[in-house]
Scaffold this active site. Structure first.
Site: not given
Ligand code: CTP
Length: 407
Positions: A210, A289, A337
């Site tokens: 990302n 690949k 969350k």
């Molecule tokens: N996070 C994590 N491990 C993952 C995904 C997310 O520890 N596999 C943590 C991120 O570091 C952040 C928080 O969860 O502190 C929220 O991440 P975010 O991407 O906003 O949320 P998600 O839980 O992944 O939900 P969504 O993508 O559906 O919004």
């Protein structure tokens, strides 16, 4: 505060006398050290009269007997006695010698022995200031966490107009003040911070990731170390330099990040999870690949471990601060969350606006407190947002300690 002022050999050395006055007016106790070249521009007597102290000029200022021994270790004593080292003017030569650790006179030897904050105010001809060698040396010194007060534009002693003039001594003194006022409210804390993206391989050459740059997490790590914490930074792949005084553990995948976080859980008192962890990964990455075909490609992905959610289960009495990157319903999603992942606090930011959030230098966030209240911060530089987040963390820590140990 005890400040040692190093004076380099440049035409701006006369302004250092004004700097002594400006520092003294702010209540600082100043010890002056001059290089040999500085003495070509201004007499040590000027500084001795202003400070009422002996000005240190040479590494071996005495000859023979015990004095040789005491002057040989004087740089160590001066390094221990003073909290800030200001070098003004810092010539191109001094920047080069500091950056490479050369120690052939008192000031450069003192620099190597010095453990406090270093403030450098370079002043030189503009061509020297612009030279690639000077830029490289400055980069090294910045990387070490030193404060660089950039020279001003104007007429220079060589008769040219350009950047290179020593800033107003009052500005330099103000900078020293802001360092000495800096909070050390995270002393004793051991903070683990995650930052940047993760990369999940699809084949030996491709991955899912990302746009996270890691700038927010790195700014928090830097600020937390400045505020006295021991900091471990678990970083996904980013292209920014490691902050000074921070232990960096480089990881690539969500699985590696998870392992690094829980390997350090025991010694950690606060966890800040600013990383943008990939939500999916490919469990069986092909050895070769993937080849292009004319048909549609479907990838089978599995969810990655949710590190924050697991930390919420295993945190004990540690403080856990999560992040939420959203494109809509920011505060509601963040509150959801925060509860579902058992965080004590959560920093929420919208990531679909130009110039803010992902891959940007600025950010605008809502910090969700344990009560559910949202504290807005920004838009501001990520380093300022980092301070605001840590202000809330330090306040919460103090509050919880007070609740645990009633007077
Ligand atoms: N996070 C994590 N491990 C993952 C995904 C997310 O520890 N596999 C943590 C991120 O570091 C952040 C928080 O969860 O502190 C929220 O991440 P975010 O991407 O906003 O949320 P998600 O839980 O992944 O939900 P969504 O993508 O559906 O919004």
């Amino acid at each position: 505060m005890r400040v040692v002022l190093g004076v380099g050999g440049g035409i701006a050395a006369y302004k250092s006398a004004e700097l002594v006055r400006a520092l003294q007016q702010r209540g600082h106790d100043v010890q002056v050290v001059m290089t040999r070249a500085a003495r070509e521009f201004i007499q040590p007597l000027t500084f001795a009269a202003l400070t009422g102290r002996k000005v240190i000029t040479d590494l071996f200022s005495q000859s023979g007997g015990e004095d040789t021994l005491s002057s040989a270790v004087e740089h160590i004593a001066v390094a221990h006695e003073n909290e800030v080292l200001v070098v003004a003017p810092a010539t191109a030569d001094l920047l080069a010698r500091f950056s490479h650790g050369l120690a052939d006179d008192f000031l450069t030897t003192l620099y190597l022995a010095f453990e406090g904050k270093v403030v450098l105010a370079p002043a030189m001809n503009s061509a020297m200031w612009e030279h690639a060698a000077t830029k490289t040396n400055l980069g090294i010194l910045q990387q070490r966490g030193h404060v660089i007060i950039e020279p001003e534009e104007g007429w220079l002693a060589c008769g040219t107009l350009g950047a290179g003039r020593l800033p107003d001594p009052v500005r330099i003194a103000e900078q020293v003040d802001s360092i000495t006022r800096r909070k050390r409210d995270l002393t004793g804390e051991s903070i683990l911070i995650t930052a940047g993206p993760t990369q999940e391989a699809l084949d030996p050459v491709r991955y899912i990731s990302n746009r996270s740059s890691g700038k927010m997490g790195y700014a928090i790590a830097h600020a937390a170390a400045e505020r006295g914490a021991r900091v471990v930074l678990v970083s996904g792949p980013v292209s920014i330099p490691a902050p000074h005084n921070v232990e960096v553990i480089h990881v690539r995948t969500a699985q590696e990040m998870r392992k690094a976080v829980f390997d350090h859980l025991e010694e950690t008192s606060i966890i800040i999870k600013s990383a943008a962890v990939a939500d999916y990964y490919m469990a069986n990455v092909p050895q070769q690949k993937l080849k292009k075909t004319a048909t549609r490609l479907s990838l089978e992905l599995d969810p990655t471990p949710d590190i924050l959610a697991e930390a919420g289960q295993r945190k004990g009495d540690r403080l856990l601060i999560g992040f939420a990157a959203e494109t809509e319903n920011l505060v509601e999603e963040a509150r959801r969350k925060m509860i579902s992942k058992h965080c004590d606090m959560l920093v929420a930011n919208l990531v679909n606006r130009d110039g803010l959030g992902f891959d940007a230098d600025q950010n605008e966030v809502d910090i969700i407190l344990p009560s559910g209240q949202a504290v807005h911060a920004g838009p501001a530089d990520k380093k300022d947002i980092a301070e605001r987040i840590l202000d809330q963390v330090a306040t919460l820590r103090l509050h919880l300690r007070a609740v645990e140990k009633p007077a």
